[in-house]
Design a protein around this motif. Structure first.
Motif, PDB file in Angstrom:
ATOM      1  N   MET A 124       0.843  -1.203   0.000  1.00 40.41           N
ATOM      2  CA  MET A 124       0.000   0.000   0.000  1.00 40.41           C
ATOM      3  C   MET A 124       0.873   1.246   0.000  1.00 40.41           C
ATOM      4  SD  MET A 124      -3.070  -0.761   2.655  1.00 40.41           S
ATOM      5  CE  MET A 124      -4.665  -1.012   1.953  1.00 40.41           C
ATOM      6  N   THR A 125       0.430   2.267  -0.748  1.00 40.49           N
ATOM      7  CA  THR A 125       1.162   3.522  -0.847  1.00 40.49           C
ATOM      8  C   THR A 125       0.716   4.483   0.249  1.00 40.49           C
ATOM      9  OG1 THR A 125       1.379   3.265  -3.231  1.00 40.49           O
ATOM     10  CG2 THR A 125       1.679   5.481  -2.355  1.00 40.49           C
ATOM     11  N   LEU A 126       1.700   5.132   0.863  1.00 44.78           N
ATOM     12  CA  LEU A 126       1.459   6.108   1.928  1.00 44.78           C
ATOM     13  C   LEU A 126       2.120   7.426   1.557  1.00 44.78           C
ATOM     14  CD1 LEU A 126       2.399   3.798   4.922  1.00 44.78           C
ATOM     15  CD2 LEU A 126       0.114   4.197   3.981  1.00 44.78           C
ATOM     16  N   GLN A 127       1.657   8.497   2.156  1.00 41.50           N
ATOM     17  CA  GLN A 127       2.219   9.833   1.951  1.00 41.50           C
ATOM     18  C   GLN A 127       2.797  10.305   3.279  1.00 41.50           C
ATOM     19  OE1 GLN A 127       2.094  11.646  -0.997  1.00 41.50           O
ATOM     20  NE2 GLN A 127       3.093  13.418  -0.145  1.00 41.50           N
TER      21      GLN A 127
ATOM     22  N   ALA B 220       6.817  13.057   0.995  1.00 39.29           N
ATOM     23  CA  ALA B 220       7.477  11.897   0.391  1.00 39.29           C
ATOM     24  C   ALA B 220       6.450  10.777   0.268  1.00 39.29           C
ATOM     25  CB  ALA B 220       8.660  11.449   1.245  1.00 39.29           C
ATOM     26  N   LYS B 221       6.746   9.828  -0.578  1.00 37.32           N
ATOM     27  CA  LYS B 221       5.890   8.652  -0.726  1.00 37.32           C
ATOM     28  C   LYS B 221       6.606   7.460  -0.104  1.00 37.32           C
ATOM     29  CE  LYS B 221       2.974   9.915  -4.513  1.00 37.32           C
ATOM     30  NZ  LYS B 221       1.921  10.416  -3.699  1.00 37.32           N
ATOM     31  N   ALA B 222       5.805   6.514   0.390  1.00 38.42           N
ATOM     32  CA  ALA B 222       6.352   5.306   1.000  1.00 38.42           C
ATOM     33  C   ALA B 222       5.405   4.144   0.720  1.00 38.42           C
ATOM     34  CB  ALA B 222       6.527   5.498   2.494  1.00 38.42           C
TER      35      ALA B 222
ATOM     36  N   ILE C 198      10.645   4.156   2.172  1.00 40.57           N
ATOM     37  CA  ILE C 198      10.476   5.415   1.444  1.00 40.57           C
ATOM     38  C   ILE C 198      10.797   5.189  -0.027  1.00 40.57           C
ATOM     39  CG2 ILE C 198      11.310   7.791   1.184  1.00 40.57           C
ATOM     40  CD1 ILE C 198      11.769   7.842   4.167  1.00 40.57           C
ATOM     41  N   SER C 199       9.980   5.746  -0.897  1.00 36.64           N
ATOM     42  CA  SER C 199      10.168   5.653  -2.340  1.00 36.64           C
ATOM     43  C   SER C 199      11.496   6.288  -2.752  1.00 36.64           C
ATOM     44  CB  SER C 199       9.016   6.365  -3.038  1.00 36.64           C
ATOM     45  OG  SER C 199       9.338   6.708  -4.356  1.00 36.64           O
TER      46      SER C 199
END
Length: 105
Positions: A24-27, A79-81, A95-96
């Protein structure tokens, strides 16, 4: 720069962790005006908003994952994670690379 992992904590104060799944993508969003922690990084999810924070204490950081204080200057304001692993003690996220490379340019 290598992979950067962090612990997502505090989910019990929001929606819990039962809905989280690996991938899942997180901000991430810095919160410089946070009254409790000047290095606070809130974790958000699209459609839900705030779901927790990047751990910033020796009591909440799991293993060798990085604290908010250690990653604060490695990311921009956001950032995206991605969720990597869910444990009883917390959620490990990565972290992306794109979020990190912006600072290296």
């Amino acid at each position: 720069m290598g992979k950067i992992y962090f612990t997502l904590t505090g989910t019990k104060y929001y929606y819990g962790k039962e809905f989280l799944k690996p991938g899942m993508t997180l901000q991430l969003e810095k919160e410089p005006d946070n009254q409790y922690d000047k290095e606070a990084i809130v974790v958000k999810m699209e459609g839900l908003g705030d779901i927790g924070y990047v751990a910033n204490s020796t009591y909440t950081v799991i293993g060798e994952s990085m604290s908010a204080g250690r990653i604060y200057d490695k990311i921009g304001d956001t950032a995206k994670a991605k969720v990597v692993l869910i444990t009883d003690r917390g959620i490990i996220c990565k972290i992306s690379k794109k979020s990190l490379s912006n600072l290296e340019q």
